[in-house]
Every structure is written in C-alpha cells, then in structure tokens.
Design an enzyme around this catalytic site. Sequence first.
Site, mmCIF file in Angstrom:
data_model
loop_
_atom_site.group_PDB
_atom_site.id
_atom_site.type_symbol
_atom_site.label_atom_id
_atom_site.label_comp_id
_atom_site.label_asym_id
_atom_site.label_seq_id
_atom_site.Cartn_x
_atom_site.Cartn_y
_atom_site.Cartn_z
ATOM 1 N N HIS A 31 13.611 -5.240 3.593
ATOM 2 C CA HIS A 31 13.066 -3.919 3.265
ATOM 3 C C HIS A 31 11.828 -3.596 4.094
ATOM 4 O O HIS A 31 11.557 -2.442 4.396
ATOM 5 C CB HIS A 31 12.724 -3.887 1.774
ATOM 6 C CG HIS A 31 12.164 -2.596 1.270
ATOM 7 N ND1 HIS A 31 12.707 -1.371 1.583
ATOM 8 C CD2 HIS A 31 11.094 -2.334 0.463
ATOM 9 C CE1 HIS A 31 12.014 -0.417 0.999
ATOM 10 N NE2 HIS A 31 11.024 -0.970 0.328
ATOM 11 N N HIS A 51 3.182 -5.135 1.002
ATOM 12 C CA HIS A 51 4.486 -5.679 1.363
ATOM 13 C C HIS A 51 4.374 -6.663 2.532
ATOM 14 O O HIS A 51 5.113 -7.665 2.584
ATOM 15 C CB HIS A 51 5.452 -4.547 1.732
ATOM 16 C CG HIS A 51 6.072 -3.856 0.559
ATOM 17 N ND1 HIS A 51 5.482 -2.784 -0.058
ATOM 18 C CD2 HIS A 51 7.231 -4.087 -0.104
ATOM 19 C CE1 HIS A 51 6.255 -2.363 -1.049
ATOM 20 N NE2 HIS A 51 7.315 -3.147 -1.107
#
Length: 209
Positions: A60, A161
């Site tokens: 992702h 992230h």
Amino acid sequence: MNPPTLHDISPLVSAAAPIFPGDEPYALRWTARLGPGCPVNLSAVTMSPHVGAHADAPLHYADDAPAIDAVDLHAYLGPCRVIHAIGCGPLITIDHLRHAAAGLPPRVLVRTCERADTVWNPTFSAYAPETLAWLADQGVRLVGIDTPSVDPGDSKTLDAHQILRQRDLRVLENLVLDAVPAGDYELIALPLKLAGACASPVRAVLRTL
C-alpha cells in the site's frame, strides 16, 4: 468458569460506510436469486479493501513491498493491549501512551474517540511517526487505530506509514473500540489471502484473557 467475552471491533461494511474521498465504496448485487430452477441466492461484491476494519499490506505504501497475500499472519493473532487516548487531538504522541507502556505485548490498539465515526471525518486522529518508532522499540509488531488511517487525512508524505515500512510493523485501521475497556486481550484479525492486493478486510475481534 465463565467463557471468554468476545468484543467485535469491526464496523458494519455497507454502502454507507465512510471512505476516503475517491475510494471505491461497498456495493452488493445479486447474480442469482432463489426461485423456480434456482436453488440458491448468490451475491457479488465490489469495494476497496480499505473499507471497514482492514489490514494494510506493505504494498500500500511501497511498490517493492509484499502484497497482503504474502504477509505473515502471526502479527494478527495473539496478546494485545488496548490503550485509551481519547481526545488526543490530531496526533497520538508517546506521552499519550506512557501510562500503559509497562510490559507491552506485541500488539497495541489505540482508542482515540468516544465513538467511531459513521460518516467521513477529515480531522480524525492519527499516529505521530515517532510514536510508532517508539512502539517498535518496545517490541510491538502490530499497531491499530479506531480511525481511517495512521496518517492524517491530508498527508501526502505518509510519514507514519513509512515508519511502518521501515520498522516492519503491521497495521489495522478503522477499528471500533467504543465499548472496549483499556487492558489486555487476545486479538484475532486475520486478513484474507487476496492475490496482489494492497490491503484486506478483517473481521477483528478481541477475546478476554
């Protein structure tokens, strides 16, 4: 002895489920219905794998990283601590978690709001990147949150992230922790084996120890 209590920490996945603007909403259609000559109901579903409670794959946020079908499952099952940081503001800082940091298990879920949003809220709470690095230093392997992302909704660099990527942390987002007291549980939140996908829905539950 009383049986363990199960806390379902997954929101309802429906066409009304809040999603990031531009993401693919949940939709269901019937491909067959019970009737003369048809013995079953059959449905087909389309949706982003980020709708509802879900596990992000490293893919992702990095092109050269594993998809969800290649991610080891051990992080998604086992001892877990729920920490309350309700009203923490835009970012969960280390100071919001220190009160519950003694003897952390490998999985930490943080509750940031009194009630999980049922409509899109762009000002949701997220993790400060240094908080994720600190949790990794404590031996944590999976982090979770009761909002759509570990990064702020307007972030373009996805700093949190990137800490997940650098420290090889797994993540669960969009959890519902409204009714879960702070404390230790067993987490069960296995992602589906979706070939090449950047994430997977999970049916996340906590079982009392």
